[in-house]
Structures are given as C-alpha cells and as structure tokens.
Write an enzyme that holds these catalytic residues in place. Structure first.
Site, PDB file in Angstrom:
ATOM      1  N   ARG A   1       7.079  -3.726  77.562  1.00 51.06           N
ATOM      2  CA  ARG A   1       7.431  -2.485  76.899  1.00 51.06           C
ATOM      3  C   ARG A   1       6.194  -1.601  76.704  1.00 51.06           C
ATOM      4  NH1 ARG A   1      11.283  -3.544  78.558  1.00 51.06           N
ATOM      5  NH2 ARG A   1      13.206  -4.382  77.680  1.00 51.06           N
TER       6      ARG A   1
ATOM      7  N   GLN B   1      12.419   9.014  72.069  1.00 45.17           N
ATOM      8  CA  GLN B   1      12.121   9.180  70.650  1.00 45.17           C
ATOM      9  C   GLN B   1      12.546  10.584  70.198  1.00 45.17           C
ATOM     10  OE1 GLN B   1       9.636   8.537  72.917  1.00 45.17           O
ATOM     11  NE2 GLN B   1       9.626   6.339  72.732  1.00 45.17           N
TER      12      GLN B   1
ATOM     13  N   GLU C   1      13.958   2.930  73.313  1.00 45.80           N
ATOM     14  CA  GLU C   1      14.136   1.480  73.492  1.00 45.80           C
ATOM     15  C   GLU C   1      15.543   1.104  73.961  1.00 45.80           C
ATOM     16  OE1 GLU C   1      12.019  -1.046  70.496  1.00 45.80           O
ATOM     17  OE2 GLU C   1      11.634   0.873  69.499  1.00 45.80           O
TER      18      GLU C   1
ATOM     19  N   THR D   1      13.119   0.468  82.003  1.00 45.15           N
ATOM     20  CA  THR D   1      13.379  -0.781  82.723  1.00 45.15           C
ATOM     21  C   THR D   1      14.288  -0.524  83.919  1.00 45.15           C
ATOM     22  OG1 THR D   1      13.235  -1.912  80.598  1.00 45.15           O
ATOM     23  CG2 THR D   1      14.087  -3.189  82.444  1.00 45.15           C
TER      24      THR D   1
ATOM     25  N   ASP E   1      12.802  10.119  84.102  1.00 45.47           N
ATOM     26  CA  ASP E   1      12.948   9.330  82.871  1.00 45.47           C
ATOM     27  C   ASP E   1      12.157  10.032  81.770  1.00 45.47           C
ATOM     28  OD1 ASP E   1      13.006   7.433  80.853  1.00 45.47           O
ATOM     29  OD2 ASP E   1      11.601   6.069  81.843  1.00 45.47           O
TER      30      ASP E   1
END
Length: 809
Positions: free
Chosen positions: A582, A612, A448, A453, A608
């Site tokens: 998201r 996590q 996150e 993005t 990318d």
C-alpha cells in the site's frame, strides 16, 4: 541501461505468478543479482561522462523557459499528451492575469469604459476562488469581453505598478483560439506558459560535438526565496552554472517581499553564487534574459534611472553611462534585428523600432553583474575576505537572451527547430485522431478501496508485469507498511489496555515507538527483528483481532507474517507482494495497454486518481472524453471510519461518493462498472463475527434491516460464478454472500433512484440516466485470476458501448 536490467529479469508466463519458490530459482536469482551489480558499475561509469549543468536565478527569470527550449532544440520537442496537459496551465495564466488586472483597477480607481462589462467583472471576481473555473469557456468569454475594454487596456499600460506575469498580453490576445475545443498549444504557447517551479526539474539531452555525442544533465531549481535552500542539493559534481537574470525586472518587486527590488535581489543572489566556496571551480554562464520585455518597457517610458535614487551605492548614475562600441556590437550580434538598418528590412523579433535606451539599459545591467565578478561591487559583507586569486578557478561569460525566441537561444539549430515544429504541427492533428481512438477509463472510488491494486493487475495481465528495478523499488514501501502496521497496533494496545503476554516485549515496544518518528528506521533489520518478536506475542494478536476498532491497513497481517523473508538481503517482492503493498495515491496515475479484440489491438488509457477527500477535487481534470468509469468499493469497510474524518462510516462515504458520480452532469453519458472489491477481507471479517446489521441501527434511512434481507438464487449464483472456491458451504460463512449482495443492492438502489442520500437542486429521473448504465462485479483485487476474469467481461462491455455510441452496433 533499463533494457539490460529488464533482460536479466523477465519471468515466463508460467512462473510469473509463482516467482522464486524453489531453491533452483533462488540460485538463479542470486546469479541475476551479480549480473545486475556488474551492469550497475558500468552504468555508474557512463553517468560520470555526463556534463552536469545547473540553471539558477531568481523567480520568474526565465529558467524553465530555457529548459523547454533545450527540449525543443536538442530533443524531440513536446508530444501530444504534453501539449494537451499545458492547456490547463495556459487557462490558469489567463485567469491569474485578468484577476490581477481587475484588482489593480480597483486600487488605481480605473473605471471600465463599457458599463456592460460590470457584470463580467463581477462574474470573474466571484469565480476567482474557484480552482476549476478556468476550465469553462463561459469564464473565457467574460475575460475576452473585459480584455477588449479600454479601461483594462489602460490598467495594463500601468502594469509596472503591480505584479503581472509576462505572458498576460500574449494569452489574453489569443483567447478566441484557446477556447476552441480543437486547440493544441504550439511551441511558442508552451514557451510563454508560466507555472511555478517548486521542485528540482531534471532534463537530459545529447549534443553532437566533434563526431561524438556529448551528454548533458540539466537541473532547474525554483528561484523563489523559499526554494533556494534546495540549490545545495545539486551542487555536487557541477560542470557549469547557467545563471538567468530578468533584465526587465528593474521596476518590479518580489512577490514574496514587496519591499525588495527584483534586480537588486538578482544581483545579491548572483553574488552569493559567485562567491560560494562549493562552486569556486565552476564557471558561470550569465544569461541576461527577457530582452524583448525590456524593449517593450523602455518603449512605454519606463526608466532604470529611478534605481539610482533608491540605491545610489549599487546603481551608478544611468544618465551618465555610455556603452562602448564593443558593448553595442556584442548586443547586436545577439540581436541583429535590433539594428536600425536591419529593422527596416526584417521585423522577425522586434516588430517595432527599438528605443535607443534598450541597448544602453541591457549593457548597463551587464556591467553591474560583471562588477561583482571583478570584485568592484560588494553587496553583502563577507566574514572571510577572499584572496586576489580565489576566483582563478572559474570564469563568467555573459549572453543577451530572449528565452522564448528559439533563434536567439540557438541560432545554428533554429532552422532545424523551425522545420521540426512544422512537422510536429502537421502530425499533431493526425495524432489527435489516434488519441480519439483510445478508450479512456477512469478508476474512481474512496481511499483504500483497491483502485491502485486493480491498476497493478492491469499491468500484470495486459502489460509486461514488473521488471527488476520496479520490484526493488517496492521493498521500501513494503517495509514502510510493516512499520506503519506495528506502530498502529502498539498504539492501539495502549488505548485498548491490552497487555503483552511476554513482559520482555515492553522494551521492544519502547524501541519501536521511539523509532516511529525516524523516517529511516524501517530500513534497518533491527527494527524488523523487534517487530517480528512483537507480532508473535499473543497480546498483539488479540489487538489485531479487534482491528475494526481502529485504522489498520489491510495488508498488515500479510506482511507481518512475512517478516523473516522480507528482512533477507536478497529478498525480491513477488507479484502478490506488490499487489498487497500500500502507498498513498496523491496524484493522477496513468496506465496504457493494448488488448486484442476481433483481430485488432484496442488501446486503453486508464487514469487512477486518489480517493481521499482532499484528492477528489482533481477528478474533474480527467472527466473529458471518458468511455467508462470503474468505481471501486471496499465492501469490507462497513465497520470502519475514514482516516480523514473518524465520525464518518466508510461504506456510507462510498455510497455518497458513488451517488455524486452517478448523477454528475459531465458523466451522464458514461457507463459505470461497479467493482464490489475486497471480498476476501469481507469473508475474513464475517468469519470473525463482524456484522453489517449494526449500520441499520445507526443509519436506518440508508441501510434497511439486514436480518430480514434474503438474496435471490440468481444473485447467489452470480456471486459464486465470480468466486467458485466459495461454492463449498464449509469454505465460507453463509453471511459472506448475503453481505456482498446486500451491499450491491444499496448501490443499485442509487442507480434506480430508490435511494437519495444528498438533496439535489435539480431532480434526475430515469430518462436523464438513459445515456448510461451500471454493471456490478464482485472482485478481489489481489487475486489475479478473479480480476482477469472480471476485466475480460468489462472489456467487452466497454467496447460494445463505445461502438454503440458511434452507431456501429
């Protein structure tokens, strides 16, 4: 089809960032929607013209290899990226093979002939649990030594007594070639390579027939017992079934059930397919596969006659079985090289004189399956007996195959496939040189942090943006974001004991929470209407103001404010909606684009990877050949904890993660571009009274006193260059710049070696880091103008470093 839809939705550069704002635009959007519906109907008609083929069979029967052969014969084969991706699977096959062989040696008490190999065995078994060990040439060196040991070869000769993949010998013999840095897998390597099919694999191709192009849709479904429940998902509108049998598996048991014979399992499985009421009008093509492995086993003294003793009711006496002349002729038509006369002239397939029982065994197995077709063999009791004419609607044809032999799979196409393979091999080296010219960028960072993005922004800025199909796909994700947000808020209200302002919203809350477990609930407008009413409640708003106390996605407010627009049937997500949306990155996402620079087109490959904790083990897969790392940090996360570990502060986790990347020995010559991201969210938090100084009390060794920290004028100016809109003192809380610069200082202390979070066995001094550098940028990943400005600066730095590396600057 895709190009037609793209042409209906291709905004100009002026309105790309301001889609459908006017009534006129909305009218145009409605017209485009009608045109798309028309195109979709035509597309549906085209889909009905395709022939749908199912590839069924038990695990390791060779289905996936046949799919690969179809790609080689009827498509353009495998490109460079697909070939290079297979290297990891091939190395895993080698690792799996040697570990199985060494374990079997222990059980069978077969000693190593060369005592020096004891160290190699200990090394291999110690590394067996390391999922990354197969990547190292050191591992392959030890395997090569062991494979040459006579004790390991003796164990391989007894491999029918344990589970060993078919390709073991093939790849173990090729280790010197495979460990070469210039190794590129050939077609035969890819065909031999084994990887578990755990999902439905779909392949499309066209075949010329009678002056027309016939389209084929082939579905390959995993054959393991646990995967067969998925078969029914693809039973609809099937044209034919290719049922694949491993005829060499007569002396093996299932991996899932060591008590069950593989050939018996294949017979039972075939019986279920043949008698399935959904498939009674679908003909079956029976591929009796792995003839080459069967021939090798028979030559080594293995005998199917043993099954007669174990299962006399299923397997008739093999010794008394005699294939007819027509049976033998059918086999030799498929394998002319197995004819003794032909063997003397050509060894293109066999490479050894064929044992007479090879043909006998293959025909014997064929007879077993055809007895099921004729109803002469029933393995499982059926509740409803089938009428004599029940099977009139379909038939079964059989073929003897060797899935790794292109000549056998499609003789008339073999020459063309062989020629294509030579042409591909010739161009592979050239293609590899072209690949080396690309600039490979890794997007790393914790979960996150905004990596995905930034990837989307690259697509907008340097690609063609998002077409209609991509936008419509995002509607589902946006609705899921809304569902996730409202469920989290309502749950938090209970925990924080915040009441509703409107009592009637109690019923709405019950509806939302009752539907939370329904994976389809977000699709209904009723759900959105209840959510809209709840979001307007001041109690929910109060809970949102305390969202730093629980896990809430950043885009919650953005989409909850837009529910009235999103629930409209004609809603099409804008660029900003897609950027805010998201979804969890749980695989490696690859983006390519070209950027003009000095009269040339510079190619960028961006990877990318999920941030996590459980996903970071995948990072090492993409470390090879990296030109730069974009490390994204959510600088607004100072007051949040990890979803995976509620006791761990997110900013502290980002610092530790960055330290590992900066000090990684594989990346010591790779420069890092540090993106201090989510400045907009940081500004919002500071304005609401949140303060990073709390971390100084919790972790005083890591976070120095914030209150006594003062950024320099130069540092403030650098921030304002990135965010000129914050230059007005009234537009931003003064602590926003201070906090952003404070966080930047923390990361740069790691770069300079002034901050060490985890103890290292080997020290890293300034000289060790001389091969790379770290540049920082303040970013807001949802702000296209800001990201474009930052990417322009990054691009120049990356290209300069690349040229400097080769002594051209």
């Amino acid at each position: 089809m895709q190009e037609k839809i793209k042409s209906l939705f291709r905004p100009t550069s002026e309105d790309r960032f301001n889609i459908y704002q006017s009534a006129e635009e909305a009218k145009n959007a409605k017209l485009r929607n009608k045109q798309i519906s028309k195109v979709l109907k035509q597309h549906k008609k085209e889909e009905l013209k395709k022939l749908k083929i199912l590839l069924l069979g038990t695990a390791e029967s060779g289905k996936s290899t046949i799919t690969k052969q179809m790609k080689i014969i009827h498509s353009n084969g495998f490109d460079m990226s697909e070939r290079l991706e297979k290297i990891s699977d091939i190395r895993r096959n080698i690792q799996q093979s040697i570990v199985v062989l060494l374990s079997a040696m222990d059980r069978m008490k077969i000693p190593l002939h060369n005592k020096d190999n004891e160290l190699s065995r200990d090394f291999i078994m110690k590394e067996a649990g390391n999922p990354e060990s197969h990547r190292r040439n050191e591992f392959l060196d030890h395997v090569e030594q062991l494979w040459n040991d006579a004790g390991v070869q003796e164990c391989y000769g007894k491999s029918h007594g344990f589970q060993l993949i078919d390709c073991a010998k093939y790849f173990l013999d090729k280790i010197p070639e495979i460990k070469s840095p210039a190794y590129v897998p050939s077609d035969q390597d890819i065909l031999r390579c084994r990887s578990l099919t755990t999902s439905i694999q779909h392949t499309e191709f066209e075949v010329p027939d009678g002056g027309h192009q016939v389209k084929f849709d082939v579905y390959d479904v995993g054959g393991q017992q646990g995967e067969r429940k998925k078969w029914i998902q693809v039973f609809d509108s099937v044209t034919a079934i290719l049922f694949v049998v491993d005829c060499s598996s007569f002396d093996q048991t299932l991996r899932e059930d060591p008590d069950k014979n593989r050939l018996l399992e294949a017979l039972e499985n075939f019986e279920q397919v043949w008698n399935n009421r959904f498939l009674r009008f679908v003909s079956v093509l029976l591929f009796i596969n792995k003839i080459d492995v069967l021939a090798e086993k028979i030559a080594r003294g293995r005998d199917i006659a043993e099954l007669t003793k174990l299962y006399p009711e299923v397997f008739p006496n093999f010794e008394k079985f005699t294939p007819s002349k027509s049976d033998i002729m059918e086999f030799l038509e498929a394998y002319p090289s197995y004819n003794n006369e032909t063997c003397k002239k050509s060894r293109s397939v066999s490479r050894h004189d064929v044992h007479p029982d090879t043909i006998k065994t293959a025909v014997y197995i064929k007879h077993l399956f055809m007895k099921i077709v004729r109803g002469e063999l029933q393995l499982r009791q059926r509740i409803t007996q089938q009428a004599p004419n029940w099977h009139d609607g379909h038939s079964c044809e059989y073929f003897y195959t060797c899935a790794i032999d292109t000549n056998n799979v499609q003789p008339e196409e073999a020459k063309r496939a062989k020629l294509r393979n030579k042409q591909i091999s010739k161009t592979l080296k050239q293609h590899q040189k072209e690949e080396l010219k690309k600039l490979k960028i890794l997007l790393l960072g914790t979960a996150e942090s905004g990596k995905s993005t930034i990837t989307k922004q690259m697509k907008i800025i340097h690609g063609n943006g998002f077409d209609m199909s991509e936008r419509l796909e995002k509607v589902s994700d946006i609705r899921k974001n809304i569902q996730q947000s409202i469920v989290v808020l309502l749950t938090a209200m209970k925990e924080l004991e915040i009441p509703f302002a409107q009592k009637e919203n109690e019923n709405r809350r019950e509806f939302i929470l009752n539907q939370a477990g329904n994976p389809e609930s977000y699709k209904s407008n009723e759900f959105l209407e209840h959510t809209e009413q709840l979001w307007a409640d001041s109690g929910v708003q109060e809970c949102y103001s305390r969202s730093h106390e629980f896990q809430l996605i950043d885009c919650a407010k953005y989409f909850l404010d837009k529910i009235s627009e999103i629930k409209n049937p004609e809603y099409i997500p804008s660029d900003q909606d897609i950027l805010r949306c998201r979804s969890l990155t749980n695989s490696i996402q690859h983006t390519e684009f070209c950027v003009p620079e000095g009269g040339h087109q510079i190619k960028f490959d961006v990877y990318d990877v999920g941030g996590q904790q459980g996903e970071r083990k995948k990072w090492i897969q993409v470390f090879d050949g990296v030109n730069a790392i974009l490390f994204a940090v959510d600088c607004s996360s100072f007051d949040q904890t990890l979803r995976e570990d509620p006791t761990k502060n997110r900013l502290l986790e980002a610092l530790e993660n960055f330290e590992q990347v900066w000090n990684n020995r594989f990346l010591k010559n790779v420069s890092v571009l540090l993106f201090l991201n989510k400045i907009d969210v940081l500004a919002e938090k500071i304005a609401k009274g949140r303060d990073i100084s709390e971390l100084s009390q919790q972790y005083p060794d890591t976070f120095p006193d914030f209150k006594s920290f003062t950024p320099s004028k130069l540092e403030v100016l650098k921030f304002l260059e990135s965010y000129p809109k914050y230059s007005n003192a009234n537009s931003m809380h003064p602590d926003t710049v201070k906090t952003a610069v404070y966080i930047q200082h923390l990361f740069m202390k790691i770069v300079k070696g002034d901050l060490q979070l985890k103890e290292r066995i080997t020290k890293r001094d300034s000289e060790w880091h001389s091969g790379h550098s770290c540049e920082t940028f303040y970013t807001c990943a949802v702000d296209t103008n800001n990201v474009q400005k930052v990417l322009n600066g990054c691009r120049s730095l990356i290209i300069q470093n690349h040229l400097r590396k080769f002594g051209l600057l």
